[in-house]
Design a protein around this motif. Structure first.
Motif, PDB file in Angstrom:
ATOM      1  N   MET A 109       0.879  -1.190  -0.121  1.00  0.00           N
ATOM      2  CA  MET A 109      -0.085  -0.020  -0.250  1.00  0.00           C
ATOM      3  C   MET A 109       0.559   1.348  -0.129  1.00  0.00           C
ATOM      4  N   LEU A 110       1.879   1.294   0.689  1.00  0.00           N
ATOM      5  CA  LEU A 110       2.943   2.391   0.789  1.00  0.00           C
ATOM      6  C   LEU A 110       3.549   2.476  -0.670  1.00  0.00           C
ATOM      7  N   ALA A 111       3.711   1.348  -1.298  1.00  0.00           N
ATOM      8  CA  ALA A 111       4.230   1.394  -2.540  1.00  0.00           C
ATOM      9  C   ALA A 111       3.292   2.046  -3.704  1.00  0.00           C
ATOM     10  N   ALA A 112       1.885   1.635  -3.268  1.00  0.00           N
ATOM     11  CA  ALA A 112       0.966   2.134  -4.351  1.00  0.00           C
ATOM     12  C   ALA A 112       0.805   3.742  -3.893  1.00  0.00           C
ATOM     13  N   LEU A 113       0.939   4.175  -2.923  1.00  0.00           N
ATOM     14  CA  LEU A 113       0.964   5.499  -2.403  1.00  0.00           C
ATOM     15  C   LEU A 113       2.028   6.317  -3.197  1.00  0.00           C
ATOM     16  N   TRP A 114       3.488   5.789  -3.157  1.00  0.00           N
ATOM     17  CA  TRP A 114       4.461   6.412  -3.819  1.00  0.00           C
ATOM     18  C   TRP A 114       4.093   6.612  -5.237  1.00  0.00           C
ATOM     19  N   VAL A 115       3.652   5.372  -5.868  1.00  0.00           N
ATOM     20  CA  VAL A 115       3.399   5.366  -7.463  1.00  0.00           C
ATOM     21  C   VAL A 115       2.293   6.352  -7.737  1.00  0.00           C
ATOM     22  N   ALA A 116       1.220   6.356  -6.975  1.00  0.00           N
ATOM     23  CA  ALA A 116       0.055   7.423  -7.359  1.00  0.00           C
ATOM     24  C   ALA A 116       0.637   8.791  -7.168  1.00  0.00           C
ATOM     25  N   HIS A 140      10.359   7.202 -12.570  1.00  0.00           N
ATOM     26  CA  HIS A 140       9.583   6.717 -13.675  1.00  0.00           C
ATOM     27  C   HIS A 140       9.683   5.139 -14.022  1.00  0.00           C
ATOM     28  N   LEU A 141      10.842   4.741 -14.102  1.00  0.00           N
ATOM     29  CA  LEU A 141      11.142   3.565 -14.542  1.00  0.00           C
ATOM     30  C   LEU A 141      10.445   2.435 -13.496  1.00  0.00           C
ATOM     31  N   LEU A 142      10.769   2.859 -12.410  1.00  0.00           N
ATOM     32  CA  LEU A 142      10.081   2.154 -11.158  1.00  0.00           C
ATOM     33  C   LEU A 142       8.562   1.968 -11.144  1.00  0.00           C
ATOM     34  N   CYS A 143       7.838   3.122 -11.444  1.00  0.00           N
ATOM     35  CA  CYS A 143       6.499   3.373 -11.644  1.00  0.00           C
ATOM     36  C   CYS A 143       5.809   2.316 -12.746  1.00  0.00           C
ATOM     37  N   ALA A 144       6.734   2.248 -13.843  1.00  0.00           N
ATOM     38  CA  ALA A 144       6.330   1.616 -14.911  1.00  0.00           C
ATOM     39  C   ALA A 144       6.557   0.023 -14.563  1.00  0.00           C
ATOM     40  N   ALA A 145       7.591  -0.256 -13.831  1.00  0.00           N
ATOM     41  CA  ALA A 145       7.784  -1.779 -13.419  1.00  0.00           C
ATOM     42  C   ALA A 145       6.519  -2.062 -12.457  1.00  0.00           C
ATOM     43  N   TYR A 146       6.036  -1.170 -11.553  1.00  0.00           N
ATOM     44  CA  TYR A 146       5.099  -1.616 -10.648  1.00  0.00           C
ATOM     45  C   TYR A 146       3.606  -1.795 -11.628  1.00  0.00           C
ATOM     46  N   ALA A 147       3.307  -0.769 -12.795  1.00  0.00           N
ATOM     47  CA  ALA A 147       2.295  -0.827 -13.574  1.00  0.00           C
ATOM     48  C   ALA A 147       2.190  -2.269 -14.267  1.00  0.00           C
ATOM     49  N   ALA A 148       3.601  -2.569 -14.830  1.00  0.00           N
ATOM     50  CA  ALA A 148       3.605  -3.929 -15.619  1.00  0.00           C
ATOM     51  C   ALA A 148       3.067  -4.965 -14.519  1.00  0.00           C
ATOM     52  N   ALA A 149       3.586  -4.986 -13.196  1.00  0.00           N
ATOM     53  CA  ALA A 149       3.203  -6.024 -12.082  1.00  0.00           C
ATOM     54  C   ALA A 149       1.536  -5.956 -12.200  1.00  0.00           C
ATOM     55  N   VAL A 150       0.695  -4.923 -12.142  1.00  0.00           N
ATOM     56  CA  VAL A 150      -0.646  -4.733 -12.071  1.00  0.00           C
ATOM     57  C   VAL A 150      -1.163  -5.473 -13.295  1.00  0.00           C
ATOM     58  N   VAL A 151      -0.805  -5.273 -14.470  1.00  0.00           N
ATOM     59  CA  VAL A 151      -1.171  -6.163 -15.630  1.00  0.00           C
ATOM     60  C   VAL A 151      -1.017  -7.544 -15.603  1.00  0.00           C
ATOM     61  N   ALA A 152       0.320  -7.928 -14.822  1.00  0.00           N
ATOM     62  CA  ALA A 152       0.443  -9.100 -14.812  1.00  0.00           C
ATOM     63  C   ALA A 152      -0.478  -9.977 -13.751  1.00  0.00           C
ATOM     64  N   GLY A 153      -0.979  -9.138 -12.750  1.00  0.00           N
ATOM     65  CA  GLY A 153      -1.719  -9.535 -11.731  1.00  0.00           C
ATOM     66  C   GLY A 153      -3.021  -9.695 -12.308  1.00  0.00           C
ATOM     67  N   GLU A 154      -3.450  -9.080 -13.284  1.00  0.00           N
ATOM     68  CA  GLU A 154      -4.673  -8.884 -13.873  1.00  0.00           C
ATOM     69  C   GLU A 154      -4.765 -10.223 -14.942  1.00  0.00           C
ATOM     70  N   LEU A 155      -3.466 -10.420 -15.566  1.00  0.00           N
ATOM     71  CA  LEU A 155      -3.555 -11.469 -16.365  1.00  0.00           C
ATOM     72  C   LEU A 155      -3.257 -13.160 -15.658  1.00  0.00           C
ATOM     73  N   LEU A 156      -2.937 -12.865 -14.499  1.00  0.00           N
ATOM     74  CA  LEU A 156      -2.853 -14.174 -13.636  1.00  0.00           C
ATOM     75  C   LEU A 156      -4.144 -14.307 -13.241  1.00  0.00           C
ATOM     76  N   GLY A 157      -4.864 -13.233 -12.646  1.00  0.00           N
ATOM     77  CA  GLY A 157      -6.055 -13.564 -12.170  1.00  0.00           C
ATOM     78  C   GLY A 157      -7.158 -14.083 -13.108  1.00  0.00           C
ATOM     79  N   GLY A 158      -6.950 -13.923 -14.502  1.00  0.00           N
ATOM     80  CA  GLY A 158      -7.743 -14.070 -15.536  1.00  0.00           C
ATOM     81  C   GLY A 158      -7.541 -15.339 -16.038  1.00  0.00           C
ATOM     82  N   ALA A 159      -6.243 -15.848 -15.781  1.00  0.00           N
ATOM     83  CA  ALA A 159      -5.975 -17.211 -16.412  1.00  0.00           C
ATOM     84  C   ALA A 159      -6.634 -18.526 -15.607  1.00  0.00           C
TER      85      ALA A 159
END
Length: 377
Positions: free
Chosen positions: A39-46, A358-377
């Motif tokens: 959640m703290l990581a989400a705070l920082w990215v937001a 910004h690269l770290l933010c992009a990596a976090y966003a990529a993890a979000v997409v991965a989470g969506e794909l994993l959840g839908g698998a």
């Protein structure tokens, strides 16, 4: 100072909404400690992605939506990508808020499905969204203050009735955390109101960024406190339901019902319904404000009618269809919340080299997409 408080309230109210119910259910397997960290990581990215959007607006000397910024800086292709993802998620969220609000009111009236209640809710949202900017911010500030008081009151009530005895056990894993990221990411979604707040605070970049930092920090504090108290109370007093949550078979209605039973208070039932309605209202105001900035760049008039009418019609015709869209909300949001803004920011600041934040933010966003794909698998 009053305008700054209004801006902070807008940021907080936009983020705090369905996450109060969704986050305990999605983060239960991650555990409280791991939940606090992500959640703290989400705070920082937001905050970082909001700052990128604020800087883009400042370079353009006006509060402009991500759709218009994409057109100006990168052309129509980027504009199309931004527009599709932005409008899809914005209208889906508003449809969900309209549906949830009408369901709460209908159930309170002893009805299951009521088209009339849906239409009335749509009209109420239209009148709310149509308020002038100063009045809208005043109403939002009042609603958020009530929302904050209700959260504090419910947490205190639960703690007094069921003192926290310890952190509940869980079998946390990286997979559980990854699966929770999309909902967590959506629960911190405030970037769509950057142009609205930028204009509201007269383009004062320092104050705008400070309002987002304070607002997002409050959101994180509320979510962490809420999740800790709710999960610890349920883990101690209702281990059977806690196991149900761990197994993924509990829904939001079950969670609200259990919270009411734990508090053993009829007043809490009313408070929770009030909390749900206020959370929907403040979030809807934030989403509508950001959407209005974009639509007004295209339409001279009628933007508010569209913003209220489309979600109302969707709720009447296909009330459950948008829930499937919301399941992909996190992945959709990464496009116009992270990837496109960071790309546009890079185009405006090419001479400054690589931005590691910004690269770290992009990596976090990529993890979000991965989470969506994993959840839908």
């Amino acid at each position: 100072m009053q305008k700054f408080i209004g801006a902070v309230s807008m940021v907080c109210g936009t983020a705090i909404g369905a996450g109060l119910v969704a986050l305990p259910l999605s983060l239960v397997n991650a555990g409280i400690v791991a939940s606090g960290v992500v959640m703290l990581a989400a705070l920082w990215v937001a905050y970082e992605t909001s700052c990128a959007m604020i800087d883009i607006n400042h370079r353009l000397s006006a509060g402009k939506s991500i759709v218009e910024c994409s057109r100006i800086i990168s052309g129509n292709n980027a504009r199309l990508v931004s527009m599709v993802s932005f409008y899809l998620l914005s209208f889906a969220l508003l449809a969900a808020y309209t549906s949830c609000t009408s369901e709460i009111i209908a159930v309170s009236m002893g009805q299951k499905d009521s088209p009339l209640v849906v239409i009335v809710c749509g009209l109420m949202f239209y009148l709310l969204f149509s308020l002038k900017i100063k009045r809208l911010n005043l109403v939002n500030s009042i609603l958020f203050a009530l929302l904050a008081l209700l959260v504090i009151g419910i947490l205190l009530g639960i703690c007094l009735k069921s003192p926290i005895r310890g952190l509940p056990g869980c079998d946390a894993s990286g997979r559980h955390i990854l699966l929770a990221l999309p909902i967590l990411f959506t629960s911190f979604g405030v970037q769509n109101i950057c142009p609205y707040v930028y204009d509201f605070l007269d383009g004062d970049v320092h104050r705008v960024k400070k309002s987002f930092l304070v607002g997002i920090s409050i959101v994180a504090a509320v979510y962490i406190s809420w999740i800790t108290v709710i999960l610890c109370s349920i883990g101690s007093l209702n281990p059977e339901f806690y196991s149900k949550m761990l197994g993924g078979s509990a829904n939001s209605g079950d969670l609200i019902d259990v919270i009411c039973r734990i508090s053993s208070s009829g007043v809490t039932h009313i408070l929770i319904k009030g909390l749900s309605l206020l959370a929907m209202a403040t979030s809807a105001i934030g989403v509508a404000a950001g959407l209005a900035v974009s639509l007004r760049e295209i339409l001279r008039r009628g933007a508010m009618v569209i913003i209220a009418a489309v979600p109302t019609l969707a709720t009447l015709l296909i009330p459950n269809a948008f829930m499937n869209i919301l399941a992909f909300g996190g992945a959709i949001a990464t496009v116009f919340v992270v990837f496109v803004p960071l790309y546009l920011h890079h185009l405006q600041h090419r001479d400054e080299g690589i931005n590691w934040k910004h690269l770290l933010c992009a990596a976090y966003a990529a993890a979000v997409v991965a989470g969506e794909l994993l959840g839908g698998a």
